[in-house]
Design a protein around this motif. Structure first.
Motif, PDB file in Angstrom:
ATOM      1  N   ALA A  53       1.055  -0.909   0.161  1.00 29.35           N
ATOM      2  CA  ALA A  53       0.126  -0.052   0.141  1.00 29.35           C
ATOM      3  C   ALA A  53       1.133   0.960   0.024  1.00 29.35           C
ATOM      4  N   MET A  54       2.045   1.257   0.565  1.00 29.40           N
ATOM      5  CA  MET A  54       2.710   2.399   0.681  1.00 29.40           C
ATOM      6  C   MET A  54       3.228   2.587  -0.391  1.00 29.40           C
ATOM      7  N   ALA A  56       2.368   2.104  -3.346  1.00 30.63           N
ATOM      8  CA  ALA A  56       1.239   2.549  -4.094  1.00 30.63           C
ATOM      9  C   ALA A  56       0.609   4.078  -3.814  1.00 30.63           C
ATOM     10  N   LEU A  57       0.724   4.141  -2.467  1.00 35.89           N
ATOM     11  CA  LEU A  57       0.737   6.024  -2.257  1.00 35.89           C
ATOM     12  C   LEU A  57       1.646   6.572  -2.388  1.00 35.89           C
ATOM     13  N   THR A 239     -11.401   6.188  -1.758  1.00 38.18           N
ATOM     14  CA  THR A 239     -10.253   5.940  -2.449  1.00 38.18           C
ATOM     15  C   THR A 239     -10.965   5.197  -3.808  1.00 38.18           C
ATOM     16  N   CYS A 297      -2.178   0.919  -8.460  1.00 37.88           N
ATOM     17  CA  CYS A 297      -2.662   1.515  -7.894  1.00 37.88           C
ATOM     18  C   CYS A 297      -3.561   1.997  -7.133  1.00 37.88           C
ATOM     19  N   PHE A 301      -3.377   0.494  -3.454  1.00 39.85           N
ATOM     20  CA  PHE A 301      -4.088   1.516  -1.785  1.00 39.85           C
ATOM     21  C   PHE A 301      -5.209   1.275  -1.453  1.00 39.85           C
TER      22      PHE A 301
END
Lengths: 315, 312
Positions: A53-54, A56-57, A239, A297, A301
């Motif tokens: 997730a990070m 992707a962020l 999101t 992404c 995320f």
């Protein structure tokens, strides 16, 4: 962990002298060792621990940054034709090559990112406002009003969203505004159902009852108590609403209903590039690659955010 | 069950009426009338056409004429192809889309359930991660990107398959894959999470304790209960295939309804756009209606009160 005296400990039997009562008072034993964290902070720490997730962020932030500064990095603008330099492959001069009118693909790609992101975020924001208000009223008031409003939302939902969007854009002529509005006609319904479900659960919680018995007005209960507690699912839905809107915009652009030339979104660029794919594949490669990566992404995320905000839902 | 079906049918008709009214209002908000074009139509014919479609009457009467024409299945005539009825155009083009759509739905269901099942049975192992990577990619990569990628690799570079057209069985491979990627991803995720839930259920433990072989447990208990939620996805699946067909038919040069729809959009052939929209609306709403009924029949546990099952 390895014990320092493990070899000798096996030979020697333990005696009472090896144990000593820990000198800890009653109060100290009750003390909480870890600093107390708010639920948000805990979710944030969980999110930080989620490497996918990070990443992707980080990538999303990079795309957003490039959408802001990308078009200025190259001396070329996105709209000037140069008929002597058409369909060039990527080079030191034109980093992503040029299109059939000799326009610089690097500048166009990041202008396209601006449009995609604008559509995605604006549509998601409008859907958030409508969905939260509508769903909040449905869930909080309940009863007949809830039934009626729910029926209305169901009827709107059953009309296929992309068809409505296409119709509206056809009739009201494609522009950034009409595209965003067309995506909002049906887009808010999902959000309203999520909020409604949350409200129905939360309004019967003790803290809501306590607040009511203290005489708080409905608005205060709704905004101070219920909405903050429903924030998790709302953020996750938000999101995931952004890539949905971006995707719909790309489909509209692909059908020739996107922003009009010389502006171009990734959907239009892909549509243009398809015609000459066999000879100039790189014209297709960049917009296709970036839209896929961006969607990926957002989805990754969103999944990570859901896991972080609601660990119970993790499978 | 009967009352439930009736309520759902009522909503089906209501939704169709809303869609028809919206298209009517949008049609009327466009300047000009359907028979205005560069090619001048003789005034007598024009007057007759106007009378036939009730365009000489006040708006509310036009609305009723429009609705009653719709009820008879008369969608009017195309604005750009003067001698073509919208209904006939749809009848001619739809079979191509239908064939591709059915193949795509079957492939999506089979591959999606297969992937989800493998992922659930190999939970937290390599195959699980591999299936979920495919699922995330399927959700993320837009179908037109996937389609053009396939065309370039298999059609242009390797020359294994025809780039465009839908003439032999092999020609179905690329359009079907591009059209099915998104539904496959959704169904795989749905099947996986539902089967993981089923696998920890008490009746699975009971079946194991009775000494049932694991293949029998999977076949008779896990799969049957695990694929229930997939039934709810059949409505959205149809919608995906329909909206996907606009793009896929365009890319692969298939003369189905999706391609006609896109052409009518770029020609601004309003009556054709509206007619096809209504036709698609009818298909999608029927698909949703059938899904609702099927789910009520298959799973007796769900409450047959309309609207409540979606909200949670």
């Amino acid at each position: 962990m390895t014990m320092p005296h493990s070899s000798t400990a096996e030979e020697r039997a333990l005696t009472l002298e090896d144990f000593r009562k820990a000198d800890v008072g009653e109060h100290a034993a009750e003390a909480i060792g870890q600093p107390s964290l708010s639920a948000w902070r805990e979710a944030w720490l969980r999110l930080l621990g989620n490497r996918v997730a990070m990443a992707a962020l980080a990538f999303l932030l990079l795309i957003i940054l490039m959408a802001i500064i990308g078009p200025v990095l190259t001396p070329y603008d996105y709209y000037s034709n140069n008929l002597e330099q058409t369909n060039l492959p990527p080079s030191a001069e034109h980093w992503f090559g040029t299109d059939d009118l000799g326009r610089d693909m690097f500048a166009r790609t990041w202008m396209g990112a601006r449009i995609s992101l604008t559509v995605g975020f604006s549509a998601a924001a409008i859907n958030l406002v409508i969905g939260v208000v509508y769903g909040g009223i449905m869930g909080y008031v309940g009863g007949r009003l809830d039934d009626a409003m729910n029926k209305i939302s169901e009827i709107i939902y059953s009309v296929p969203d992309l068809l409505v969007a296409i119709l509206l854009v056809v009739v009201f002529e494609p522009s950034l505004g009409t595209i965003i509005l067309a995506l909002c006609v049906t887009g808010w319904i999902n959000m309203s159902w999520i909020v409604r479900g949350q409200m129905m659960q939360l309004k019967n919680q003790e803290y809501a009852l306590a607040s009511r018995s203290l005489g708080s007005p409905h608005m205060r209960i709704l905004f101070r108590h219920l909405l903050p507690n429903a924030m998790g699912p709302i953020i996750v839905t938000l999101t995931l609403a952004v890539p949905t809107a971006i995707f719909s915009e790309a489909v509209l652009s692909f059908l020739g209903l996107g922003v009009q030339s010389p502006a171009a979104s990734w959907g239009t660029m892909i549509n243009d590039a398809l015609k000459t794919m066999i000879i100039y594949p790189w014209r297709l490669a960049f917009p296709a690659l970036f839209i896929s990566l961006m969607m990926l992404c957002f989805n990754l995320f969103g999944d990570g955010l859901r896991d972080a905000l609601d660990p119970k839902m993790k499978k | 069950m009967f009352r439930y079906s009736l309520t759902k049918l009522f909503y089906l008709v209501l939704s169709l009426w809303v869609l028809a009214s919206v298209t009517f209002l949008l049609m009327k908000s466009i300047p000009g009338d359907p028979f205005m074009s560069e090619k001048a139509v003789p005034p007598e014919i024009r007057a007759r056409l106007m009378a036939h479609y009730g365009l000489d009457k006040p708006l509310y009467e036009q609305y009723f004429v429009y609705l009653s024409n719709l009820a008879k299945g008369d969608l009017g005539i195309s604005m750009k192809m003067q001698d073509r009825e919208v209904g006939q155009t749809i009848r001619d083009a739809f079979p191509y889309s239908l064939k591709l759509g059915i193949v795509s739905i079957i492939v999506s269901v089979i591959v999606g359930i297969g992937l989800g099942m493998v992922a659930a049975l190999r939970h937290r192992k390599l195959l699980d991660s591999a299936s979920m990577v495919i699922a995330v990619l399927g959700v993320s990569v837009p179908s037109f990107v996937l389609a053009s990628f396939f065309q370039y690799i298999f059609g242009v570079q390797l020359k294994w398959l025809h780039v465009v057209g839908l003439n032999g069985p092999l020609d179905y491979i690329m359009p079907t894959l591009a059209l099915s990627a998104l539904p496959i991803a959704f169904i795989a995720r749905l099947t996986r999470s539902s089967m993981l839930e089923v696998l920890t259920a008490d009746y699975i433990k009971t079946a194991k304790a009775k000494g049932l072989s694991s293949s029998a447990i999977i076949r008779r208990h896990v799969l049957r209960n695990g694929i229930l939620p997939v039934v709810t996805y059949l409505g959205p699946l149809t919608a995906n295939v329909v909206t996907g067909s606009f793009i896929i038919e365009q890319i692969f040069g298939i003369g189905g309804l999706g391609k006609i729809f896109v052409t009518s959009i770029s020609n601004r052939d309003y009556s054709l756009i509206m007619g096809i929209t209504l036709f698609y609306g009818l298909i999608l709403m029927c698909a949703r209606f059938i899904t609702d009924i099927a789910y009520g029949l298959i799973d007796p546990r769900i409450t047959l009160v309309s609207g409540k099952e979606k909200a949670v």
